[in-house]
Design an enzyme around this catalytic site. Structure first.
Site, PDB file in Angstrom:
ATOM      1  N   LYS A  66       0.832  -1.204   0.000  1.00 14.70           N
ATOM      2  CA  LYS A  66       0.000   0.000   0.000  1.00 14.70           C
ATOM      3  C   LYS A  66       0.867   1.254   0.000  1.00 14.70           C
ATOM      4  CE  LYS A  66      -4.030  -1.981   2.373  1.00 14.70           C
ATOM      5  NZ  LYS A  66      -4.786  -2.085   3.632  1.00 14.70           N
ATOM      6  N   GLN A 110      -5.044  -1.398   9.646  1.00 14.15           N
ATOM      7  CA  GLN A 110      -5.023  -2.715   9.026  1.00 14.15           C
ATOM      8  C   GLN A 110      -5.677  -3.749   9.944  1.00 14.15           C
ATOM      9  OE1 GLN A 110      -3.885  -3.375   5.920  1.00 14.15           O
ATOM     10  NE2 GLN A 110      -4.538  -5.499   6.124  1.00 14.15           N
ATOM     11  N   ASP A 133     -11.319   3.526   4.436  1.00  9.85           N
ATOM     12  CA  ASP A 133     -11.741   2.128   4.294  1.00  9.85           C
ATOM     13  C   ASP A 133     -13.266   2.019   4.255  1.00  9.85           C
ATOM     14  OD1 ASP A 133     -10.328  -0.122   3.735  1.00  9.85           O
ATOM     15  OD2 ASP A 133      -9.943  -0.706   5.797  1.00  9.85           O
TER      16      ASP A 133
END
Length: 309
Positions: A66, A110, A133
């Protein structure tokens, strides 16, 4: 059954592969162009903060990828690697600081988190404007109500592939296998927006195979490797495989497989995503897109022209 009959001695045609890797690469190039234009207007570079707690090897690789893609798109990446012993209070304190940091336009924690940390509380500690997200209750609620907002990256990536390869989905029967908050539920909402008739299969569904045989579009996100067999697939259907698992071969080597038995499904589907090279690259590309959209909202007070999706 659609299409011409195939004799027992004739090998059925293979499905057309959905090139998520290539689509994501082109998308990232477009994002980089938009990031440059954004900088020219405001002299601000969009910044993405990624928080990893613990030392899960797969998560570490994913997070580093990422960061690499963020830099390639011309954005800034802020990595926060925390030990597994990090307390809930310490993690929430970091998120609070990132929420008010003007250099940070998107925050991603994460998942999964180590035991003892509450992922719901952590996710919802991120302010909705930086929740790239799309997992917080505000953005999830906006999606459920059909309002513009930040959409979870993986379902958004699946939707963009479907729009490109399938086109108009109005009236199509769609089956989502898996009802997680991360993929299944938001995916169903997005397909409803496209005019599909949507069914969601989950762990208590009695006969998922029969539902799949009726579906024009099948999106699979269960985490169960090669769960969906070829004879589940309606001939000519579009199959989006979100799953990814690593298996060890008899020779000791490993390879990646999805939630769909690819070698079987490819003989019946019309379109199918490979694993790897399908949905995975799209997830990261959509994270970059969400970060740029978040920067636009925070700096300009508006999102990219049109709906987020």
């Amino acid at each position: 059954m659609t299409g011409p009959a195939v004799s027992d001695t004739q090998e059925p045609p293979a499905a057309r592969l959905i090139d998520g890797k290539g689509f994501a690469a082109r998308m990232t190039q477009d994002i980089a162009t938009d990031v440059s234009a954004f900088y020219d207007r405001h002299h601000i570079t969009p910044g993405l903060a990624v928080v990893l707690v613990g030392n899960d090897p797969a998560s570490e690789v994913y997070v580093r990828n990422k960061a690499l893609q963020t830099h390639r798109a011309g954005m800034r990446s802020f990595m926060h690697m925390l030990p597994a012993t990090t307390s809930q209070k310490e993690l929430l304190g970091l998120i609070e600081r990132l929420n008010v940091d003007p250099e940070i336009h998107g925050i991603l924690v994460q998942l999964p988190l180590p035991n003892g940390l509450d992922p719901v509380a952590v996710t919802n500690a991120i302010i909705p404007e930086k929740d790239v997200d799309g997992l917080g209750v505000v953005n999830a609620g906006r999606l459920a109500l059909g309002l513009p907002g930040i959409v979870p990256c993986t379902p958004l990536g699946c939707l963009l592939l479907l729009r490109h390869y399938v086109g108009d989905m109005r009236g199509k029967d769609a089956l989502v296998i898996g009802a997680s908050n991360l993929v299944g539920r938001p995916m169903a909402e997005l397909l409803l927006r496209e005019g599909c008739t949507v069914t969601v299969a989950h762990i208590d569904t009695r006969d998922t195979a029969s539902l799949a045989r009726q579906a024009d579009i099948v999106v699979v996100a269960t985490g169960v490797r090669e769960l969906v067999r070829g004879d589940w697939i309606k001939p000519g259907a579009t199959v989006i495989d979100v799953g990814i698992s690593r298996v060890t071969l008899p020779n000791g080597k490993t390879r990646l497989v999805g939630d769909v038995k690819f070698d079987e499904a490819v003989r019946r589907a019309g379109l199918i995503t490979p694993v790897p090279g399908g949905v995975g690259p799209m997830t990261i590309a959509c994270l970059l897109r969400n970060t740029l959209d978040a920067a636009r909202m925070l700096v300009e007070g508006k999102a990219r022209s049109g709906e987020n999706t």
